[in-house]
Write an enzyme that holds these catalytic residues in place. Structure first.
Site, mmCIF file in Angstrom:
data_model
loop_
_atom_site.group_PDB
_atom_site.id
_atom_site.type_symbol
_atom_site.label_atom_id
_atom_site.label_comp_id
_atom_site.label_asym_id
_atom_site.label_seq_id
_atom_site.Cartn_x
_atom_site.Cartn_y
_atom_site.Cartn_z
ATOM 1 N N ARG A 24 -64.947 76.824 -63.396
ATOM 2 C CA ARG A 24 -64.156 78.083 -63.404
ATOM 3 C C ARG A 24 -62.885 77.872 -64.264
ATOM 4 N NH1 ARG A 24 -66.491 80.867 -58.023
ATOM 5 N NH2 ARG A 24 -68.682 81.626 -58.972
ATOM 6 N N HIS A 220 -68.707 98.359 -53.533
ATOM 7 C CA HIS A 220 -68.422 98.559 -55.158
ATOM 8 C C HIS A 220 -68.711 100.351 -55.243
ATOM 9 C CE1 HIS A 220 -67.997 94.850 -56.996
ATOM 10 N NE2 HIS A 220 -68.766 94.549 -55.917
ATOM 11 N N THR A 248 -64.055 98.110 -48.941
ATOM 12 C CA THR A 248 -62.862 97.673 -49.603
ATOM 13 C C THR A 248 -61.867 98.561 -49.953
ATOM 14 O OG1 THR A 248 -61.891 95.463 -50.235
ATOM 15 C CG2 THR A 248 -63.600 96.977 -51.539
ATOM 16 N N LYS A 251 -61.250 97.252 -54.531
ATOM 17 C CA LYS A 251 -61.984 97.588 -55.620
ATOM 18 C C LYS A 251 -61.430 98.754 -56.081
ATOM 19 C CE LYS A 251 -64.864 93.874 -55.048
ATOM 20 N NZ LYS A 251 -65.707 93.082 -54.388
ATOM 21 N N THR A 281 -52.783 87.325 -38.647
ATOM 22 C CA THR A 281 -51.878 88.289 -38.828
ATOM 23 C C THR A 281 -52.661 89.638 -39.476
ATOM 24 O OG1 THR A 281 -50.390 86.792 -39.200
ATOM 25 C CG2 THR A 281 -49.649 88.664 -40.062
ATOM 26 N N THR A 366 -73.065 82.604 -58.276
ATOM 27 C CA THR A 366 -72.678 84.382 -58.085
ATOM 28 C C THR A 366 -74.137 84.966 -58.644
ATOM 29 O OG1 THR A 366 -70.460 83.699 -58.720
ATOM 30 C CG2 THR A 366 -71.301 86.177 -58.756
#
Ligand SMILES: *Cc1c(COP(=O)(O)O)cnc(C)c1O
Length: 410
Positions: A24, A220, A248, A251, A281, A366
């Site tokens: 990567r 997504h 999330t 995104k 935290t 992936t």
């Protein structure tokens, strides 16, 4: 005394990746407010080049929305840089409480809980659920995200993987499981590497029949689908049939952080037992204020969703005309399979170096080996001209340099 050469060992591990063409390489981007999806690429030899980003998850450009930026700035000016503790020990701020209220309302659920990221939310929620329920069996879609797989694994519960979106296979596995065992079906709405969408209603029907809980990753989809950005389950009127909806801020909402929503009992249990939630935290006020601004904006504004929809539809239309073999799904994600890791990297190198088009190659693990791909996302911020230019370049490459030829020759 051991004579292991640790240095040589790790160099060898990395060189294996390089040999397979799936090492990567990070591209250093400087996103500039007002310019997205155009950005400045800082190359390895210190040059600065203008590029168009075609692989961003900031689907609606909310990371650069003036309301969001202002909320972030105001919260930092008012409450400072960090939350100052874990959630339990002085780190629950007014910003956490407000975001959780907003999320309850978004998904029409009794409770919501914010995590450091969507990854941590999946890992924490699934591992805790499956650990708490005695003899729990999890039924997991074969294309589920790494964070779900990791959560299920760490619970050490029994797990059955059903073929991607295969209702018959799912039902077969459920019917063979002990009737009285607690069961969880874990799946996604939009699968981010294939761009297809799960048959949520049918999965809920099966869940009802076998009294299984449903756990849906809408990472997504939140912000994008449904009249208020509640995800595909909202769009299809199915939110009340899902026990836990996970999402999330990273995104479409344009920031970072993850969350789950559901019945108060389940969320309270996860809040009380999930290690990845408890011992860390909490997110800083600025991030949460930005998330709140973004979520609330997208509950009423359709502008960003409509622009993105238009762009995605136009991109698919042009790809169709150009006979580019993209994977046809119902979502906003447009994967173009190249089918070989080295070839995929070669293609993306040409795209960025010669044309200033930035797409990151998507390789194993992936996606499965042999299905290496470009994963293209037309955001609300792209222009018609951006989309036409991308298509023209890809069409030329596909016709003249035979991107697939590399794959078949390899
Ligand atoms: C990105 C992703 C996550 C993790 O979300 P983050 O907030 O980026 O940690 C979870 N599930 C799926 C399907 C994802 O693609």
């Amino acid at each position: 005394m051991s004579d292991i050469d640790y240095n040589a060992f790790f160099e060898q591990k990395v060189s294996e990746l390089k040999d397979e063409g799936r090492y990567r390489v990070f591209m250093t981007m400087e996103r500039i407010v007002g310019k997205f999806p155009h950005a400045v690429w800082h190359t390895e030899n210190g040059e600065e080049k203008d590029v168009t980003i075609w692989c961003s998850n900031d689907y609606l450009g909310m990371g650069h929305h003036p309301k969001v930026i202002k909320a972030v700035q105001d919260a930092a000016a008012h409450s400072g840089a960090g939350a100052g503790g874990t959630r339990n020990i002085s780190g629950t701020t007014i910003y956490h409480t407000q975001v959780e209220e907003s999320l309850k309302d978004l998904h029409n659920k009794e409770a919501a809980l914010v995590f450091s990221s969507g990854y941590v939310a999946n890992e924490g929620a699934l591992s805790t659920l499956a650990k708490l329920l005695p003899g729990c069996i999890v039924f997991s879609d074969s294309l589920n995200h790494a964070s779900m797989i990791h959560g299920i694994k760490s619970s050490r519960c029994a797990k059955y993987v059903y073929q991607h979106n295969d209702l018959e296979h799912l039902e077969k596995l459920l019917s063979e499981a002990p009737k009285d065992a607690p069961k969880v079906i874990a799946f996604e709405s939009v699968y981010s590497m294939d761009g297809d969408i799960a048959p949520i209603e049918e999965i809920c029907d099966i869940a009802d029949k076998y009294n299984a809980m449903t756990y849906l990753d809408e990472v997504h989809a939140v912000g994008i689908y449904g009249p208020r950005g509640g995800g595909v389950a909202e769009e299809r009127g199915l939110m009340d049939r899902i026990d836990i909806i996970e999402g999330t801020f990273g995104k479409a909402y344009g920031l970072m952080g993850g969350f789950i929503t559901g019945k108060a009992s389940v969320i309270d249990a996860i809040r009380s037992y999930a290690s990845g939630f408890i011992f860390t935290t909490s997110l800083p006020p600025a991030v949460l204020a930005g998330a709140l601004a973004s979520i609330e904006h997208l509950k009423t504004s359709r502008l960003e969703r409509e622009r993105q929809k238009r762009n995605v539809a136009y991109m698919k239309e042009l790809f169709e005309k150009a006979e580019l073999p993209y994977m046809k799904g119902d979502s906003h994600i447009v994967p173009l399979v190249v089918g070989d890791a080295k070839c995929c990297k070669q293609v993306t190198d040409i795209l960025i170096n010669q044309f200033g088009l930035y797409v990151q190659p998507i390789n194993y693990p992936t996606v499965p080996k042999g299905t290496e791909r470009l994963r293209l996302t037309a955001t609300a911020a792209h222009s018609i001209e951006d989309i036409e230019r991308l298509t023209n370049v890809l069409e030329d490459m596909w016709r003249n340099t035979h991107m697939f030829a590399y794959a078949s020759a390899a």
